[in-house]
Design a protein around this motif. Structure first.
Motif, PDB file in Angstrom:
ATOM      1  N   LEU A  61       6.062  -4.081   8.736  1.00 55.97           N
ATOM      2  CA  LEU A  61       5.467  -2.869   8.405  1.00 55.97           C
ATOM      3  C   LEU A  61       6.470  -1.868   7.517  1.00 55.97           C
ATOM      4  O   LEU A  61       6.350  -1.289   6.661  1.00 55.97           O
ATOM      5  N   TRP A  62       7.717  -2.273   7.855  1.00 57.54           N
ATOM      6  CA  TRP A  62       8.633  -1.444   7.167  1.00 57.54           C
ATOM      7  C   TRP A  62       9.010  -1.966   5.891  1.00 57.54           C
ATOM      8  O   TRP A  62       9.076  -1.218   4.799  1.00 57.54           O
ATOM      9  N   VAL A  63       8.940  -3.288   5.612  1.00 57.07           N
ATOM     10  CA  VAL A  63       8.936  -3.841   4.509  1.00 57.07           C
ATOM     11  C   VAL A  63       7.835  -3.510   3.388  1.00 57.07           C
ATOM     12  O   VAL A  63       7.972  -3.309   2.205  1.00 57.07           O
ATOM     13  N   THR A  64       6.585  -3.609   3.973  1.00 58.70           N
ATOM     14  CA  THR A  64       5.309  -2.929   3.214  1.00 58.70           C
ATOM     15  C   THR A  64       5.344  -1.515   2.846  1.00 58.70           C
ATOM     16  O   THR A  64       5.423  -0.994   1.745  1.00 58.70           O
ATOM     17  N   VAL A  65       5.984  -0.845   3.650  1.00 58.77           N
ATOM     18  CA  VAL A  65       6.366   0.757   3.423  1.00 58.77           C
ATOM     19  C   VAL A  65       7.114   0.869   2.229  1.00 58.77           C
ATOM     20  O   VAL A  65       7.119   1.858   1.332  1.00 58.77           O
ATOM     21  N   THR A  66       8.414   0.162   2.340  1.00 62.19           N
ATOM     22  CA  THR A  66       9.582   0.452   1.409  1.00 62.19           C
ATOM     23  C   THR A  66       9.170  -0.206   0.100  1.00 62.19           C
ATOM     24  O   THR A  66       9.454   0.502  -1.006  1.00 62.19           O
ATOM     25  N   LEU A  67       8.276  -1.115   0.091  1.00 66.80           N
ATOM     26  CA  LEU A  67       8.037  -1.915  -1.089  1.00 66.80           C
ATOM     27  C   LEU A  67       6.978  -1.231  -1.929  1.00 66.80           C
ATOM     28  O   LEU A  67       7.140  -0.832  -3.033  1.00 66.80           O
ATOM     29  N   VAL A  68       6.189  -0.366  -1.174  1.00 66.06           N
ATOM     30  CA  VAL A  68       4.803   0.368  -1.893  1.00 66.06           C
ATOM     31  C   VAL A  68       5.520   1.630  -2.256  1.00 66.06           C
ATOM     32  O   VAL A  68       5.256   1.993  -3.619  1.00 66.06           O
ATOM     33  N   LEU A  69       6.492   2.198  -1.384  1.00 62.06           N
ATOM     34  CA  LEU A  69       7.043   3.535  -1.883  1.00 62.06           C
ATOM     35  C   LEU A  69       7.918   3.487  -3.125  1.00 62.06           C
ATOM     36  O   LEU A  69       8.063   4.134  -4.029  1.00 62.06           O
ATOM     37  N   ALA A  70       8.906   2.274  -3.220  1.00 62.05           N
ATOM     38  CA  ALA A  70       9.629   1.961  -4.249  1.00 62.05           C
ATOM     39  C   ALA A  70       8.843   1.650  -5.518  1.00 62.05           C
ATOM     40  O   ALA A  70       9.154   2.078  -6.667  1.00 62.05           O
ATOM     41  N   LEU A 250      -1.584   3.214   8.521  1.00 60.14           N
ATOM     42  CA  LEU A 250      -0.869   3.979   7.433  1.00 60.14           C
ATOM     43  C   LEU A 250      -1.792   4.591   6.512  1.00 60.14           C
ATOM     44  O   LEU A 250      -1.255   5.493   5.903  1.00 60.14           O
ATOM     45  N   VAL A 251      -3.055   4.107   6.230  1.00 64.99           N
ATOM     46  CA  VAL A 251      -3.905   4.828   5.346  1.00 64.99           C
ATOM     47  C   VAL A 251      -4.193   6.237   5.746  1.00 64.99           C
ATOM     48  O   VAL A 251      -4.240   7.283   5.219  1.00 64.99           O
ATOM     49  N   GLU A 252      -4.461   6.132   7.188  1.00 66.47           N
ATOM     50  CA  GLU A 252      -4.836   7.706   7.767  1.00 66.47           C
ATOM     51  C   GLU A 252      -3.542   8.612   7.851  1.00 66.47           C
ATOM     52  O   GLU A 252      -3.779   9.717   7.428  1.00 66.47           O
ATOM     53  N   VAL A 253      -2.404   7.971   7.910  1.00 66.91           N
ATOM     54  CA  VAL A 253      -1.216   9.017   7.720  1.00 66.91           C
ATOM     55  C   VAL A 253      -1.231   9.452   6.449  1.00 66.91           C
ATOM     56  O   VAL A 253      -0.968  10.668   6.297  1.00 66.91           O
ATOM     57  N   LEU A 254      -1.158   8.726   5.584  1.00 68.24           N
ATOM     58  CA  LEU A 254      -1.153   8.971   4.076  1.00 68.24           C
ATOM     59  C   LEU A 254      -2.572  10.065   3.823  1.00 68.24           C
ATOM     60  O   LEU A 254      -1.979  11.069   3.064  1.00 68.24           O
ATOM     61  N   ARG A 255      -3.559   9.833   4.415  1.00 72.17           N
ATOM     62  CA  ARG A 255      -4.541  10.639   4.085  1.00 72.17           C
ATOM     63  C   ARG A 255      -4.280  12.202   4.587  1.00 72.17           C
ATOM     64  O   ARG A 255      -4.527  13.408   3.969  1.00 72.17           O
TER      65      ARG A 255
END
Length: 271
Positions: A61-70, A250-255
């Motif tokens: 999950l951390w890899v996904t978040v960092t990859l998307v944000l970067a 993840l999607v709900e937090v972003l929303r």
């Protein structure tokens, strides 16, 4: 003169939007799905599976978040000059920007990732000569490069539309105050455009979160990569249910963060 930069189209805060029958049905369906997922997890809960893959899931999950944000941040940097080039009067500048946007929006993301991950390997000697092979030999950086360029194309169109939505009177008002074009753009036009682009930007990040699962194909152990690994060793479908729940979180937090940001940025329109 201070009224030049105030938008005249403030939303009507005196009326409340009512939820229609379609909205009720839609919410009911999602509520049933959510209850079904919760009941399935509780009924088929496997503590051994959780203790074995709980931490790897969080790492994925951390890899996904960092990859998307970067990728989104790098794409935002690239999108600004591309958006400005798309609005340029000179055809020599406008056409290359159009080709860039057309290619990355018109071709599949998985093809773009393969072109970078496998295609750039054919030019290893060249990249070693210029000192960039360390970047393109790593799957994570190849995924970052591909997602950033793909996102830049979409963000450029979002930003272009938002900038063009700002009334021309804002430019005229800035010139009447003796401001330069650069100051008008960055201090007057761009802030207003970012308010318009906030929702489309949030949608773009959501799409990137879901599209990032593709990088598991090139051995990036993001959330979906860990899920594939866990399923291949256990053949327990619950591993995919966990991944779906984490993606939904993840999607709900972003929303919700988008709602907070929009309320904060538009608070002056509700006075």
């Amino acid at each position: 003169m201070t009224d030049v930069f105030v938008s005249s189209s403030a939303p009507d805060t005196g009326t409340r939007r009512r939820i229609g029958p379609a909205g009720i049905v839609f919410a009911s369906v999602w509520a049933i799905v959510a209850v079904g997922i919760v009941l399935y997890i509780l009924r088929n809960w496997n503590p051994d599976l959780f203790s074995r893959y709980g931490l790897p899931y969080l790492e994925g999950l951390w890899v996904t978040v960092t990859l998307v944000l970067a990728s989104f941040a790098c794409g935002a940097v690239v999108s600004l000059p591309v958006a400005l080039a798309r609005m340029a009067d000179t055809r020599f500048v406008r056409v290359p920007a159009f080709v860039f946007v057309y290619f990355f929006r018109g071709s599949p993301l998985i093809a773009q990732i393969f072109l970078v991950y496998y295609g750039f390997g054919e030019f290893r000697a060249f990249f070693e000569t210029i000192g960039l092979w360390w970047f393109f030999r790593e799957a994570w950086f190849c995924a970052l490069f591909s997602l950033a360029l793909n996102s830049a194309a979409y963000q450029a169109e979002i930003l272009r539309g938002a900038i063009e939505s700002v009334p021309k009177g804002q430019w005229e008002g800035g010139r009447s105050l003796g401001l330069s074009r650069t100051v008008i753009f960055f201090k007057v036009v761009l802030p207003q455009a970012m308010i318009v682009a906030l929702r489309p930007y949030a949608n773009e990040i959501i799409l990137m979160i879901k599209a990032s699962a593709i990088v598991a194909i090139i051995t990036v152990y993001d959330l979906f990569g860990i899920t594939r690994q866990a399923y291949s060793r256990t053949f327990d479908i619950q591993t995919y249910v966990w991944a779906a729940v984490l993606y939904l979180v993840l999607v709900e937090v972003l929303r919700r963060l988008t709602n907070l940001a929009e309320a904060r940025l538009t608070r002056h329109l509700k006075r």
